[in-house]
Design a protein around this motif. Structure first.
Motif, PDB file in Angstrom:
ATOM      1  N   ASP A  85       0.816  -1.213   0.000  1.00 29.34           N
ATOM      2  CA  ASP A  85       0.000   0.000   0.000  1.00 29.34           C
ATOM      3  C   ASP A  85       0.851   1.265   0.000  1.00 29.34           C
ATOM      4  OD1 ASP A  85      -2.190  -1.616   0.031  1.00 29.34           O
ATOM      5  OD2 ASP A  85      -2.752  -1.207   2.110  1.00 29.34           O
ATOM      6  N   SER A  86       1.957   1.223   0.713  1.00 34.25           N
ATOM      7  CA  SER A  86       2.782   2.419   0.859  1.00 34.25           C
ATOM      8  C   SER A  86       3.703   2.642  -0.339  1.00 34.25           C
ATOM      9  CB  SER A  86       3.625   2.335   2.129  1.00 34.25           C
ATOM     10  OG  SER A  86       2.792   2.189   3.262  1.00 34.25           O
ATOM     11  N   LEU A  87       4.098   1.560  -0.999  1.00 35.15           N
ATOM     12  CA  LEU A  87       5.095   1.676  -2.068  1.00 35.15           C
ATOM     13  C   LEU A  87       4.575   1.250  -3.429  1.00 35.15           C
ATOM     14  CD1 LEU A  87       8.054   0.169  -0.035  1.00 35.15           C
ATOM     15  CD2 LEU A  87       7.529   2.575  -0.366  1.00 35.15           C
ATOM     16  N   THR A  88       3.271   0.857  -3.482  1.00 36.46           N
ATOM     17  CA  THR A  88       2.619   0.425  -4.733  1.00 36.46           C
ATOM     18  C   THR A  88       3.426  -0.627  -5.480  1.00 36.46           C
ATOM     19  OG1 THR A  88       3.631   2.203  -6.043  1.00 36.46           O
ATOM     20  CG2 THR A  88       1.489   2.668  -5.001  1.00 36.46           C
ATOM     21  N   GLY A  89       3.873  -1.613  -4.758  1.00 38.66           N
ATOM     22  CA  GLY A  89       4.576  -2.728  -5.388  1.00 38.66           C
ATOM     23  C   GLY A  89       4.402  -3.988  -4.574  1.00 38.66           C
ATOM     24  N   LYS A  90       4.082  -5.100  -5.222  1.00 41.99           N
ATOM     25  CA  LYS A  90       3.866  -6.369  -4.518  1.00 41.99           C
ATOM     26  C   LYS A  90       5.188  -6.927  -4.028  1.00 41.99           C
ATOM     27  CE  LYS A  90       1.555  -9.955  -3.096  1.00 41.99           C
ATOM     28  NZ  LYS A  90       0.655  -9.825  -1.927  1.00 41.99           N
TER      29      LYS A  90
END
Length: 456
Positions: A85-90
């Motif tokens: 959520d914070s870094l937009t990366g899985k």
């Protein structure tokens, strides 16, 4: 008409939290919100998040950490959600330690807003915010919990106690759910005020009861109010009981139940002496109950508890057995009278039962507020500090499973059968399973199990 997104009346609390966060400064700042279940901690945190999230490089709201962490790999999944959520990366994590390393490496140079909702264990804290250095300058972390001490352990900058709604705010929130408008329908105004006073400003209960009574008739409302005086609504009971279930050990749970049933409004130090005789540790445990948002101590050193928490504790006892005589504690007038109505008496005064019954009826409204349960302890006839002190070393094996009634002047009782009901009057009333012995100077009463309620 749509119900308000957030409970009515939290705007001022949201402003207080935002002021505590001081978003314009560069230090990493952590603020904690604490309070009893249903008081609105999560709603306040959501409102803060929605107002501030656009001001940060990354943001995340982790909802209901207490419940989620109990699931398989729950903490790991929450760490993955935080990073995503914070870094937009899985990001895939092998375990909690990998999650900690990921948080430290990814967030140490970023200005982020993180809301961590409903902590209840210290290991949960260390999985997300072990140190402020994990987060970049200007980051803000908001934590909600029922346990104030967890915030102390984390050394948060500010601790904020979530507040109950005032009467007008409570009536408005209740009306949105009961009538789908901000004010009660005219013929329901007085009944609505009764319910709002009972709930005492807890948003969860206002919403639940409002929805429960939606489009019900006035006779049904009246019946529901009478029912609530004895049996809490099951949704409210279930939510509040989680705080009781989370208490550490049976001793602490029993102490909470004793206070809920008998000691609300009494002096903390005086109650502490009684609880100490019960085998509890009142100095530390009273503070733990306070930290868990289950108990408060007012400026006059009196124990206080919210009506909903009190009724939650009493409902736990009521559910033990449909027969009041088999419950561990009694506080309702009719339940106590039902048990006492089965008493038989054998004393050296043939008129004693009649005299005691009259005395009991006359003093009952006063003495019923000071009930207490004793397990495996003895009461001796000597008085001290306004009551009788338990001496655990005096415990005898208890045989009788009946009751005895004794007179006000304990020293005057010479002989009695042990197969009757007992109530020792004076400052103390007892209903107990006993085997007891008397001498001209001392009455010794021995108890077994949880069959004694002390009423004074």
């Amino acid at each position: 008409m749509n119900v308000a997104t957030y409970p009515v009346g939290i705007d001022s609390q949201v402003k207080d939290i935002i002021a505590m966060l001081s978003v314009g400064t560069n230090e990493v700042r952590t603020v904690g919100i604490y309070g009893m279940p249903g008081i609105g901690k999560t709603a306040i945190a959501k409102a803060v998040f929605n107002q501030l999230c656009h001001k940060f490089e990354g943001s995340c709201f982790l909802l209901n950490i207490r419940k989620s962490s109990d699931q398989h790999n729950g903490l790991v999944q929450l760490q993955e959600q935080l990073l995503f959520d914070s870094l937009t990366g899985k990001i895939w994590l092998a375990d909690v330690d990998a999650g900690i390393n990921g948080i430290k490496s990814q967030f140490c140079r970023k200005r982020v807003l993180v809301i961590l909702d409903d902590f209840d264990q210290s290991e949960q804290i260390h999985a997300f915010v072990g140190e402020r250095g994990w987060f970049g300058p200007g980051s803000r972390i908001v934590i909600t919990t029922r346990d104030e001490h967890l915030l102390t352990q984390l050394e948060v900058v500010k601790k904020y106690p979530a507040k109950e709604l005032n009467h007008e705010e409570s009536l408005q929130l209740f009306s949105w759910h009961a009538f789908r408008e901000p004010h009660p329908v005219t013929e329901y105004v007085e009944l609505s005020k009764v319910l709002v006073d009972y709930v005492g400003g807890v948003p969860l209960a206002l919403e639940v009861l409002g929805s429960y009574l939606f489009r019900r008739s006035i006779p049904q409302w009246t019946s529901a109010i009478e029912k609530l005086k004895k049996i809490p609504h099951h949704q409210i009971q279930r939510q509040l009981k989680t705080s009781f279930d989370d208490l550490d050990g049976d001793k602490l749970k029993d102490m909470f139940l004793d206070i809920a049933c008998f000691f609300i409004g009494m002096d903390k130090d005086y109650v502490g002496k009684i609880l100490d005789g019960r085998g509890f540790y009142p100095e530390i445990d009273t503070n733990i109950l306070r930290e868990r948002s289950l108990l408060t101590v007012n400026s006059e050193n009196k124990l206080q508890m919210h009506n909903l928490l009190r009724d939650m504790g009493r409902e736990i006892i009521r559910q033990m057995d449909p027969n009041p005589g088999k419950r561990s504690r009694l506080w309702l007038h009719e339940d106590v009278m039902e048990v006492l109505g089965k008493c038989s008496v054998r004393t050296n005064c043939s008129s004693f039962r009649q005299q005691l019954t009259k005395s009991f009826h006359r003093s009952f409204p006063v003495i019923i507020n000071y009930c207490f349960l004793f397990n495996s302890c003895c009461f001796l006839g000597n008085r001290s500090s306004g009551g009788y002190h338990a001496r655990r070393s005096s415990v005898k094996r208890c045989i009788s499973k009946h009751y005895i009634i004794c007179s006000n002047d304990i020293s005057s009782i010479k002989r009695c059968s042990c197969k009757h009901n007992i109530i020792c009057t004076n400052d103390v009333f007892t209903v107990a399973t006993i085997q007891w012995r008397t001498t001209p100077r001392t009455l010794r009463t021995c108890f077994r199990g949880i069959d004694m309620a002390l009423l004074a």
